[in-house]
Scaffold this motif. Structure first.
Motif: not given
Length: 302
Positions: A96-109
């Motif tokens: 039941s293993k689940c692969s995961q990919q998490i992306l956090e991004a900050r975009v400036g002015s």
């Protein structure tokens, strides 16, 4: 293992882009197994101020149980493009293993971040979860392409994976939500996903956000209207599932697209696509995103 070594091992892959000498530059690039980043020095004309980052998966794909975490930071007035060199393959799950990919991004002015990967392709029984969270300013610019194919057609696999969940959330830098979206395909709840999808083999979502995207948004909206008008008015080109004249009006187009705006002053546009072929979606993306070339150096999906 010391605490410092553990922290380093658990550190997320990251890319930081800032202005150096008046140009967008990668000042930090960290990647670790099972992901590798490549940052070519030149993509497109030298006069175009844009940084390109390519993602590679060791072994050619995401293995059952892989947990990938990425953090991007795009400084004020910078441009960054994140893409892949082929489809992201998600291999069969182990138990039941689940692969995961998490992306956090900050975009400036006044900055631009374009996420334009090839599609995700999940193998039979695969379980995959991806989440992308973006933090933007009022005048940030963002392009997101998020798409999935039905699987390995050559092996007879069509929507045979067990779980696919993709979440895309966009927040203003004060924490206010701007766009919240999740797509969930789960065999346990839907049964045979293939039956629900009929003959559609690709699902895609495109998000265009920000002042630099206004012109592109207008073009895409007009083109989608034309495409759907042609699809619905030309049965010989649009429909491929006729059985006889009696059920002509019960058939469906081979390519479907829709647009809707979101956010204050309609600063964002979301485009949703379903198609019976992957190539038709590539063609659609090449055509609709071609106006990005002056901003990122080369036309996407060329």
């Amino acid at each position: 293992m010391s605490n410092g070594e553990k922290d380093k091992e658990n550190e997320a892959c990251s890319v930081v882009v800032e202005k150096v000498g008046g140009r967008s530059s990668v000042i930090r690039c960290l990647s670790r197994y099972p992901l590798k980043f490549i940052t070519p020095k030149k993509v497109g004309p030298s006069k175009i101020d844009a940084v390109w980052v390519y993602a590679l998966n060791y072994g050619g794909g995401i293995v059952s149980g892989d947990h990938i975490s990425c953090k991007f930071s795009v400084g004020d007035a910078c441009t960054m493009v994140f893409t892949t060199q082929g489809s992201t393959k998600v291999y069969k799950s182990v138990g039941s293993k689940c692969s995961q990919q998490i992306l956090e991004a900050r975009v400036g002015s006044n900055a631009l971040l374009a996420i334009i990967p090839d599609p995700v392709t999940c193998f039979s029984t695969a379980r995959y979860y991806q989440k992308q969270v973006f933090t933007v300013s009022a005048d940030s610019n963002l392009v997101i392409v998020d798409w999935i194919t039905s699987g390995r057609h050559e092996s007879g696999e069509k929507w045979d994976f067990d779980l696919y969940r993709s979440t895309n959330n966009i927040f203003f830098d004060d924490g206010q939500p701007l766009f919240l979206d999740t797509m969930l395909l789960e065999k346990e709840k839907l049964g045979r996903v293939k039956e629900h999808m009929l003959d559609y083999q690709v699902i895609a979502m495109i998000v265009l956000l920000g002042p630099k995207m206004q012109y592109v948004q207008s073009l895409v909206q007009e083109r989608v209207k034309i495409i759907m008008s042609e699809q619905l008015q030309n049965p010989s080109a649009a429909f491929s599932h006729k059985k006889n004249k009696a059920d002509c009006f019960m058939t469906k187009p081979t390519f479907v697209a829709s647009c809707s705006v979101f956010g204050p002053k309609k600063i964002g546009l979301i485009v949703r696509v379903a198609s019976v072929t992957t190539e038709s979606v590539y063609k659609f993306l090449r055509h609709q995103l071609a106006p990005l070339e002056p901003m990122i150096g080369v036309p996407p999906y060329r």
